[in-house]
Design a protein around this motif. Structure first.
Motif, mmCIF file in Angstrom:
data_model
loop_
_atom_site.group_PDB
_atom_site.id
_atom_site.type_symbol
_atom_site.label_atom_id
_atom_site.label_comp_id
_atom_site.label_asym_id
_atom_site.label_seq_id
_atom_site.Cartn_x
_atom_site.Cartn_y
_atom_site.Cartn_z
ATOM 1 N N PHE A 108 8.935 -0.378 -2.122
ATOM 2 C CA PHE A 108 9.460 -0.589 -0.706
ATOM 3 C C PHE A 108 9.444 1.028 -0.186
ATOM 4 C CE2 PHE A 108 9.640 -4.819 -1.774
ATOM 5 C CZ PHE A 108 8.877 -5.340 -1.041
ATOM 6 N N PRO A 109 9.830 1.631 -0.678
ATOM 7 C CA PRO A 109 10.709 3.023 -0.484
ATOM 8 C C PRO A 109 9.572 4.080 0.333
ATOM 9 C CG PRO A 109 12.629 3.022 -2.005
ATOM 10 C CD PRO A 109 11.593 1.510 -1.690
ATOM 11 N N ALA A 110 8.685 3.521 -1.324
ATOM 12 C CA ALA A 110 6.868 4.724 -1.196
ATOM 13 C C ALA A 110 6.294 4.261 -0.075
ATOM 14 C CB ALA A 110 6.247 4.648 -2.873
ATOM 15 N N SER A 111 6.254 3.023 -0.152
ATOM 16 C CA SER A 111 5.393 2.665 0.719
ATOM 17 C C SER A 111 5.763 2.923 2.592
ATOM 18 C CB SER A 111 4.813 1.282 1.171
ATOM 19 O OG SER A 111 4.278 0.381 2.039
ATOM 20 N N CYS A 112 6.684 3.825 2.748
ATOM 21 C CA CYS A 112 7.342 3.490 4.134
ATOM 22 C C CYS A 112 7.914 5.295 3.901
ATOM 23 C CB CYS A 112 9.147 2.721 4.516
ATOM 24 S SG CYS A 112 8.559 0.809 4.139
ATOM 25 N N ALA A 113 7.622 6.382 2.905
ATOM 26 C CA ALA A 113 8.274 7.157 3.068
ATOM 27 C C ALA A 113 6.670 8.380 4.196
ATOM 28 C CB ALA A 113 8.370 7.757 1.906
ATOM 29 N N THR A 139 3.437 8.428 -0.656
ATOM 30 C CA THR A 139 3.800 8.634 0.119
ATOM 31 C C THR A 139 3.775 7.663 1.237
ATOM 32 O OG1 THR A 139 3.810 10.085 2.108
ATOM 33 C CG2 THR A 139 2.073 10.140 1.303
ATOM 34 N N ASP A 140 3.832 7.527 2.669
ATOM 35 C CA ASP A 140 3.191 6.170 3.281
ATOM 36 C C ASP A 140 2.040 5.615 3.199
ATOM 37 O OD1 ASP A 140 3.554 4.753 5.748
ATOM 38 O OD2 ASP A 140 3.589 6.642 7.037
ATOM 39 N N GLY A 141 1.894 4.537 3.082
ATOM 40 C CA GLY A 141 0.411 4.314 3.091
ATOM 41 C C GLY A 141 -0.229 3.782 4.141
ATOM 42 N N GLY A 142 1.152 3.808 5.362
ATOM 43 C CA GLY A 142 0.605 4.024 6.331
ATOM 44 C C GLY A 142 -1.208 5.588 6.516
ATOM 45 N N LEU A 143 -0.908 5.789 5.725
ATOM 46 C CA LEU A 143 -1.867 7.208 5.905
ATOM 47 C C LEU A 143 -3.792 7.190 5.524
ATOM 48 C CD1 LEU A 143 0.447 10.820 4.421
ATOM 49 C CD2 LEU A 143 -0.649 10.233 7.104
ATOM 50 N N THR A 144 -3.619 6.373 4.674
ATOM 51 C CA THR A 144 -4.568 6.535 4.044
ATOM 52 C C THR A 144 -5.577 4.603 4.545
ATOM 53 O OG1 THR A 144 -3.927 5.586 1.784
ATOM 54 C CG2 THR A 144 -4.879 8.085 2.214
ATOM 55 N N ASP A 145 -4.150 3.565 4.843
ATOM 56 C CA ASP A 145 -4.877 2.078 4.687
ATOM 57 C C ASP A 145 -3.708 1.299 5.804
ATOM 58 O OD1 ASP A 145 -6.640 -0.168 4.802
ATOM 59 O OD2 ASP A 145 -6.809 -0.132 2.444
ATOM 60 N N SER A 146 -3.838 1.716 6.681
ATOM 61 C CA SER A 146 -2.816 1.262 7.712
ATOM 62 C C SER A 146 -2.576 -0.285 7.917
ATOM 63 C CB SER A 146 -2.995 1.747 9.152
ATOM 64 O OG SER A 146 -2.985 3.081 9.053
ATOM 65 N N ILE A 147 -4.630 -0.757 7.795
ATOM 66 C CA ILE A 147 -4.561 -2.338 7.750
ATOM 67 C C ILE A 147 -5.257 -2.892 7.293
ATOM 68 C CG2 ILE A 147 -4.628 -4.709 9.334
ATOM 69 C CD1 ILE A 147 -4.990 -2.097 11.826
ATOM 70 N N PRO A 148 -4.747 -3.075 5.733
ATOM 71 C CA PRO A 148 -5.588 -3.195 4.906
ATOM 72 C C PRO A 148 -6.167 -4.531 4.586
ATOM 73 C CG PRO A 148 -3.113 -3.976 3.935
ATOM 74 C CD PRO A 148 -3.145 -3.158 5.912
ATOM 75 N N VAL A 163 0.924 -1.419 -0.142
ATOM 76 C CA VAL A 163 0.004 0.281 0.142
ATOM 77 C C VAL A 163 0.965 1.302 0.584
ATOM 78 C CG1 VAL A 163 -2.027 1.105 1.052
ATOM 79 C CG2 VAL A 163 -1.760 -1.454 1.117
ATOM 80 N N THR A 164 0.827 2.375 -1.284
ATOM 81 C CA THR A 164 1.005 4.113 -0.794
ATOM 82 C C THR A 164 -0.308 4.558 -0.701
ATOM 83 O OG1 THR A 164 1.469 3.561 -3.329
ATOM 84 C CG2 THR A 164 2.800 2.797 -2.272
ATOM 85 N N THR A 165 -0.149 5.799 -0.328
ATOM 86 C CA THR A 165 -1.089 6.588 -0.698
ATOM 87 C C THR A 165 -0.951 8.030 -2.137
ATOM 88 O OG1 THR A 165 -1.341 6.532 1.883
ATOM 89 C CG2 THR A 165 -1.592 9.181 0.155
ATOM 90 N N SER A 166 -1.220 8.013 -2.516
ATOM 91 C CA SER A 166 -1.240 8.978 -4.002
ATOM 92 C C SER A 166 -1.249 10.506 -3.495
ATOM 93 C CB SER A 166 -2.299 8.912 -4.443
ATOM 94 O OG SER A 166 -2.317 10.375 -5.535
ATOM 95 N N VAL A 167 -0.061 10.933 -3.479
ATOM 96 C CA VAL A 167 0.147 12.479 -2.767
ATOM 97 C C VAL A 167 -1.218 13.644 -3.673
ATOM 98 C CG1 VAL A 167 2.167 14.512 -2.685
ATOM 99 C CG2 VAL A 167 2.280 12.056 -2.378
#
Length: 292
Positions: free
Chosen positions: A143-148, A165-174, A120-124
């Protein structure tokens, strides 16, 4: 009772992120590697959960442990001095590439295992989650994008020409994504204790100036707690056709997002191993190889 040594029609592993809190999932997944527990048809990872997950699927025992307790404690990765001078506080790009050079992944084994990993990543631009299946050709960007984490990592790595940017912003637990993709037997590895629910941002106006050029990303930041707690509600009350099992750290858990103390990290790792043992024993899960 479902035999985990024989995959269900569609069974998923979901691994939460959380930076250094990922040491717990590292312990869980290292025990899974040792016991040859690979019952899943799909896997989903977010931020540190994604790198934990690919190490597990590649069969690289203790790789994630070494990254968290060694590479992630180096000044090359985390540096307040560099941040105050305008650089990254946590250089996730360096962490991925340096660890890949020093601790190579068995990518061939990942491919041969046949359990696709969705990251998971997040679209800026849109502030919405994006989902990508890991391939050999996209992993060094993905992987760097998902962790950014925004602000902590100052760049927005592009995936398919879209800044992320960090996927955790929009779907932390998918877990909902896994269900929508067809999974009906889902195992979730959390990086927070079961008692944890995310609070809303208390003073969003203080953060807004940092996101003036990215209003949709700021909107994602402000609704993150709602998204996170929606996933927890789904886990607690899944649809009737879905079973969800959770492995979570104890409360209190000695590791926070930026913990550097090796003793605390080792304790968190051992708690992950113990939690995985309890999980396997509770559900009578053992692979054929483990029983041989």
């Amino acid at each position: 009772m479902h035999d985990f040594s024989k995959p269900a029609r569609s069974s998923a592993l979901v691994v939460e992120g959380g930076a250094m809190r990922g040491i717990f999932a590292a312990g869980v997944l290292d025990l899974f590697i040792t016991e040859n527990i690979y019952p899943f048809t799909h896997a989903y990872g977010v931020s540190a959960g994604s790198t934990n997950c690919v190490g597990y699927l590649a069969g690289n025992h203790k790789r994630s442990y070494q990254i968290i307790t060694d590479h992630a404690r180096r000044d090359d990765f985390m540096s307040l001095r560099r941040y105050l001078k305008g650089g990254h506080f946590c250089d996730v790009s360096w962490l991925w590439h340096a660890s890949l050079d020093e601790l190579p992944l068995d990518i061939l084994k990942y491919q041969q295992r046949g359990i696709p990993l969705t990251v998971v990543t997040t679209s800026v631009a849109s502030g919405e989650p994006r989902y990508f299946v890991v391939e050999k050709d996209n992993m060094n960007d993905l992987f760097p994008a998902s962790c950014a984490m925004p602000l902590v990592f100052r760049d927005f790595p592009p995936i398919e020409n879209e800044p992320m940017t960090d996927g955790g912003l929009t779907d932390s637990i998918p877990v909902i994504k896994a269900y929508e993709d067809g999974a009906r037997d889902i195992t979730v590895i959390r990086s927070r204790p079961l008692s944890y629910n995310k609070d809303s941002v208390r003073f969003p106006s203080l953060l807004k100036p940092f996101f003036t050029e990215h209003p949709e990303l700021f909107a994602a930041v402000t609704r993150r707690a709602e998204q996170y707690n929606r996933a927890l509600a789904f886990i607690e009350n899944p649809p009737e056709d879905c079973r969800i099992r959770v492995i979570a750290p104890p409360d209190p858990f000695p590791v926070s997002r930026f913990t550097q103390d090796l003793e605390a990290l080792n304790a968190g790792y051992e708690q992950g191993i113990l939690a995985a043992e309890d999980f396997l024993n509770l559900h009578m899960i053992r692979s054929d190889a483990a029983n041989a």
